[in-house]
Design a protein around this motif. Structure first.
Motif, PDB file in Angstrom:
ATOM      1  N   GLU A  41      36.048  30.588  37.798  1.00  0.00           N
ATOM      2  CA  GLU A  41      36.771  29.567  37.869  1.00  0.00           C
ATOM      3  C   GLU A  41      37.536  30.973  38.472  1.00  0.00           C
ATOM      4  N   VAL A  42      38.336  29.864  39.280  1.00  0.00           N
ATOM      5  CA  VAL A  42      39.026  30.576  41.066  1.00  0.00           C
ATOM      6  C   VAL A  42      40.781  31.204  40.178  1.00  0.00           C
ATOM      7  N   PRO A  43      41.209  32.069  40.641  1.00  0.00           N
ATOM      8  CA  PRO A  43      42.275  33.084  40.085  1.00  0.00           C
ATOM      9  C   PRO A  43      43.042  32.127  40.359  1.00  0.00           C
ATOM     10  N   PRO A  44      43.997  31.950  38.690  1.00  0.00           N
ATOM     11  CA  PRO A  44      45.097  31.328  38.339  1.00  0.00           C
ATOM     12  C   PRO A  44      46.000  31.519  39.081  1.00  0.00           C
ATOM     13  N   ASP A  45      47.106  30.437  39.267  1.00  0.00           N
ATOM     14  CA  ASP A  45      48.236  30.752  40.217  1.00  0.00           C
ATOM     15  C   ASP A  45      49.247  31.253  39.963  1.00  0.00           C
ATOM     16  N   THR A  46      49.099  31.795  38.589  1.00  0.00           N
ATOM     17  CA  THR A  46      50.111  33.730  37.991  1.00  0.00           C
ATOM     18  C   THR A  46      49.534  34.584  38.982  1.00  0.00           C
ATOM     19  N   LEU A  47      48.070  34.440  39.466  1.00  0.00           N
ATOM     20  CA  LEU A  47      47.618  36.421  39.555  1.00  0.00           C
ATOM     21  C   LEU A  47      48.543  36.432  41.639  1.00  0.00           C
ATOM     22  N   SER A  48      48.704  37.361  41.240  1.00  0.00           N
ATOM     23  CA  SER A  48      49.621  37.587  42.724  1.00  0.00           C
ATOM     24  C   SER A  48      49.143  39.206  43.336  1.00  0.00           C
ATOM     25  N   GLY A  49      49.312  39.507  44.342  1.00  0.00           N
ATOM     26  CA  GLY A  49      48.774  40.760  45.167  1.00  0.00           C
ATOM     27  C   GLY A  49      47.552  41.205  45.235  1.00  0.00           C
ATOM     28  N   PRO A  50      47.284  42.496  45.678  1.00  0.00           N
ATOM     29  CA  PRO A  50      45.356  43.170  46.207  1.00  0.00           C
ATOM     30  C   PRO A  50      44.368  41.556  45.451  1.00  0.00           C
ATOM     31  N   GLY A  51      44.638  41.692  43.563  1.00  0.00           N
ATOM     32  CA  GLY A  51      43.870  41.030  42.704  1.00  0.00           C
ATOM     33  C   GLY A  51      43.066  39.492  43.534  1.00  0.00           C
ATOM     34  N   ARG A  52      44.217  38.691  43.944  1.00  0.00           N
ATOM     35  CA  ARG A  52      44.465  37.244  43.913  1.00  0.00           C
ATOM     36  C   ARG A  52      43.846  37.562  44.972  1.00  0.00           C
ATOM     37  N   ASP A  53      43.880  37.961  46.076  1.00  0.00           N
ATOM     38  CA  ASP A  53      43.656  38.135  47.685  1.00  0.00           C
ATOM     39  C   ASP A  53      42.351  38.820  47.572  1.00  0.00           C
ATOM     40  N   LEU A  54      41.825  39.429  47.244  1.00  0.00           N
ATOM     41  CA  LEU A  54      40.537  39.929  46.962  1.00  0.00           C
ATOM     42  C   LEU A  54      39.447  39.812  46.184  1.00  0.00           C
ATOM     43  N   LEU A  55      40.133  38.545  45.072  1.00  0.00           N
ATOM     44  CA  LEU A  55      39.158  37.904  44.016  1.00  0.00           C
ATOM     45  C   LEU A  55      38.497  36.590  44.834  1.00  0.00           C
ATOM     46  N   ARG A  56      37.538  36.836  44.672  1.00  0.00           N
ATOM     47  CA  ARG A  56      36.931  35.010  44.873  1.00  0.00           C
ATOM     48  C   ARG A  56      37.002  33.806  43.433  1.00  0.00           C
ATOM     49  N   GLY A  57      37.238  35.221  42.671  1.00  0.00           N
ATOM     50  CA  GLY A  57      37.791  34.381  41.274  1.00  0.00           C
ATOM     51  C   GLY A  57      36.728  35.124  39.586  1.00  0.00           C
ATOM     52  N   ALA A  58      36.900  34.222  38.506  1.00  0.00           N
ATOM     53  CA  ALA A  58      36.067  35.329  37.465  1.00  0.00           C
ATOM     54  C   ALA A  58      34.878  34.755  36.747  1.00  0.00           C
ATOM     55  N   TYR A  59      33.738  35.349  36.086  1.00  0.00           N
ATOM     56  CA  TYR A  59      33.170  34.391  35.681  1.00  0.00           C
ATOM     57  C   TYR A  59      33.449  34.998  34.388  1.00  0.00           C
ATOM     58  N   LYS A  60      33.508  34.037  33.316  1.00  0.00           N
ATOM     59  CA  LYS A  60      33.567  34.576  32.042  1.00  0.00           C
ATOM     60  C   LYS A  60      31.705  34.678  31.131  1.00  0.00           C
ATOM     61  N   LEU A  61      31.886  36.025  30.769  1.00  0.00           N
ATOM     62  CA  LEU A  61      30.366  36.225  30.366  1.00  0.00           C
ATOM     63  C   LEU A  61      31.097  36.629  28.508  1.00  0.00           C
ATOM     64  N   ASP A  62      29.959  36.779  28.151  1.00  0.00           N
ATOM     65  CA  ASP A  62      29.961  37.229  26.676  1.00  0.00           C
ATOM     66  C   ASP A  62      30.702  38.464  26.271  1.00  0.00           C
ATOM     67  N   GLY A  63      32.395  38.521  26.305  1.00  0.00           N
ATOM     68  CA  GLY A  63      33.009  39.341  25.686  1.00  0.00           C
ATOM     69  C   GLY A  63      33.710  39.835  26.678  1.00  0.00           C
ATOM     70  N   ALA A  64      33.457  39.440  28.471  1.00  0.00           N
ATOM     71  CA  ALA A  64      34.190  40.277  29.352  1.00  0.00           C
ATOM     72  C   ALA A  64      34.413  39.086  30.332  1.00  0.00           C
ATOM     73  N   LEU A  65      35.426  39.471  31.745  1.00  0.00           N
ATOM     74  CA  LEU A  65      35.082  38.445  33.144  1.00  0.00           C
ATOM     75  C   LEU A  65      34.549  39.625  33.855  1.00  0.00           C
ATOM     76  N   LEU A  66      33.942  39.208  34.596  1.00  0.00           N
ATOM     77  CA  LEU A  66      33.491  39.838  36.149  1.00  0.00           C
ATOM     78  C   LEU A  66      33.826  39.138  36.931  1.00  0.00           C
ATOM     79  N   LEU A  67      35.314  40.024  37.160  1.00  0.00           N
ATOM     80  CA  LEU A  67      35.939  40.023  38.158  1.00  0.00           C
ATOM     81  C   LEU A  67      35.337  40.128  40.221  1.00  0.00           C
ATOM     82  N   ALA A  68      34.520  38.072  40.657  1.00  0.00           N
ATOM     83  CA  ALA A  68      33.922  38.399  41.887  1.00  0.00           C
ATOM     84  C   ALA A  68      34.801  38.644  42.975  1.00  0.00           C
TER      85      ALA A  68
END
Length: 141
Positions: A104-131
């Motif tokens: 999933e792409v970063p949600p619109d509510t995310l701002s700052g470097p996290g939004r700028d430098l991440l393509r999104g997140a993969y849902k793993l078992d029990g965690a998110l992998l920030l891409a």
């Protein structure tokens, strides 16, 4: 179902990853030579078997607190266009297969470097992998 391999690493409590084909190699801590007047995210230069390579402090790029004293970073050496750069991270993880359906792409509510430098997140078992968007992460270098 389409899968892709990601090389994973940690910055603090966060699990991040980038496409495995972008990784040239992973190295233990290397001696870093600081560069005066360089961008704050540029930790310095390393000698990679005779090739001078820029080392980027990913904690700085992600606006995270500095690495605790005494902990040496690991180097994730990546190739961007025709340049080789080292991303300084806290620790190296595994190479994992991720399913595109879990992305999933970063949600619109995310701002700052996290939004700028991440393509999104993969849902793993029990965690998110920030891409990590490695192209954006190295733009300022």
């Amino acid at each position: 179902m389409s899968t892709q391999q990601f090389a994973t690493f940690r910055l603090g409590e966060y699990l991040l990853g980038l496409e495995v084909e972008r990784v040239q190699e992973v190295l233990r801590h290397q001696r870093i030579t600081p560069v005066p007047q360089a961008d704050v995210a540029v930790a310095g230069l390393i000698n990679l078997r005779g090739q001078v390579v820029t080392a980027l402090d990913m904690r700085q790029r992600m606006a995270l607190p500095p690495r605790p004293g005494g902990e040496e970073p690991m180097n994730v050496v990546v190739r961007v266009d025709d340049e080789v750069l080292s991303l300084l991270v806290d620790s190296i993880g595994d190479v994992i297969d991720v399913d595109q359906e879990d992305f999933e792409v970063p949600p619109d509510t995310l701002s700052g470097p996290g939004r700028d430098l991440l393509r999104g997140a993969y849902k793993l078992d029990g965690a998110l992998l920030l891409a990590l968007d490695v192209d954006r992460a190295v733009e300022a270098a």
